[in-house]
Design an enzyme around this catalytic site. Structure first.
Site, PDB file in Angstrom:
ATOM      1  CE  LYS A  58      -3.888  -2.096   2.517  1.00  0.00           C
ATOM      2  NZ  LYS A  58      -4.630  -2.116   3.797  1.00  0.00           N
ATOM      3  CB  ALA A  74      -2.388   0.402   8.923  1.00  0.00           C
ATOM      4  CG  ASP A  75      -3.581  -5.322   5.545  1.00  0.00           C
ATOM      5  OD1 ASP A  75      -4.359  -4.843   4.695  1.00  0.00           O
ATOM      6  OD2 ASP A  75      -3.629  -6.506   5.916  1.00  0.00           O
ATOM      7  CD  GLN A  76      -7.078  -5.369  12.748  1.00  0.00           C
ATOM      8  OE1 GLN A  76      -8.261  -5.396  12.422  1.00  0.00           O
ATOM      9  NE2 GLN A  76      -6.650  -4.709  13.803  1.00  0.00           N
ATOM     10  CB  ALA A 111       1.217  -4.616   9.215  1.00  0.00           C
TER      11      ALA A 111
END
EC number: 3.6.1.-
Length: 198
Positions: A58, A74-76, A111
């Site tokens: 991203k 961010a990522d989850q 993250a």
């Protein structure tokens, strides 16, 4: 008297309204860009690895649009043991997820990346958060989903909303990580880039 630093261009690479609301807590100006990437996990990929890879992808996608900025992404990924729990995207999938998670502990791997697109410096971390779900009846699950419709949330629960009622216990170093943007780590990263919040 110390003068306040001029903020660099700051870009939140996310379409999430919840991440935007969290970033607003820091009271610094920022822009928003929605990265368009494939968010599928690779076969056999660990949850934290998936989250970190996607957050980095991203950041690099947004950097193409903003060549001189600090880019936050961010990522989850939620995981129950070895099972990755993505965004349910439908009522039926959300019912299955919550039935699977009731009475059990789920780890949310959040993250975070801060990418300086001018210098190509990348800071990245994964901040885990463990959530113990209550023993939920089928009717409780159904009523919750009808009320909140959390179909775009990993693990089918909005902890920042009514979803908090599904949770028995949260364990982690940053309560914001569960919502999707670990602010404690982000402040540290911004400081590393010379950004003064006050």
């Amino acid at each position: 008297m110390k003068s306040h630093a001029i903020y660099p261009q700051l870009v939140l690479g996310s379409s999430s309204v919840y991440r935007r609301e969290l970033l607003q807590h820091l009271q610094i100006p920022f822009e928003i860009a929605s990265p368009d990437i494939d968010e599928s996990a690779f076969p056999g990929e660990a949850p934290g690895t998936t989250a970190l890879r996607l957050a980095k992808e991203k950041a690099h996608a947004v950097a193409k649009l903003f060549p001189d900025a600090l880019i936050i992404t961010a990522d989850q990924v939620a995981a129950l043991g070895e099972i990755q729990l993505g965004k349910p995207l439908s009522h039926e999938n959300a019912v299955q997820q919550l039935r699977l998670m009731r009475g059990r502990e789920v780890t949310f791997h959040s993250a975070l990346c801060l990418f300086n697109s001018r210098t190509a410096r990348l800071q990245a971390r994964v901040i885990p958060c463990s959530v113990k779900y209550r023993e939920l009846s089928d009717s409780q699950i159904e009523h919750y989903l009808v009320k909140e419709q959390p179909y775009h949330c990993a693990g089918s629960a909005k902890a920042e909303g009514l979803g908090i009622a599904l949770i028995e216990r949260i364990t982690g170093e940053d309560p914001n990580a569960l919502i999707g943007l670990p602010l404690i780590a982000l402040v540290e990263m911004l400081m590393e880039e010379g950004v003064e919040l006050f």
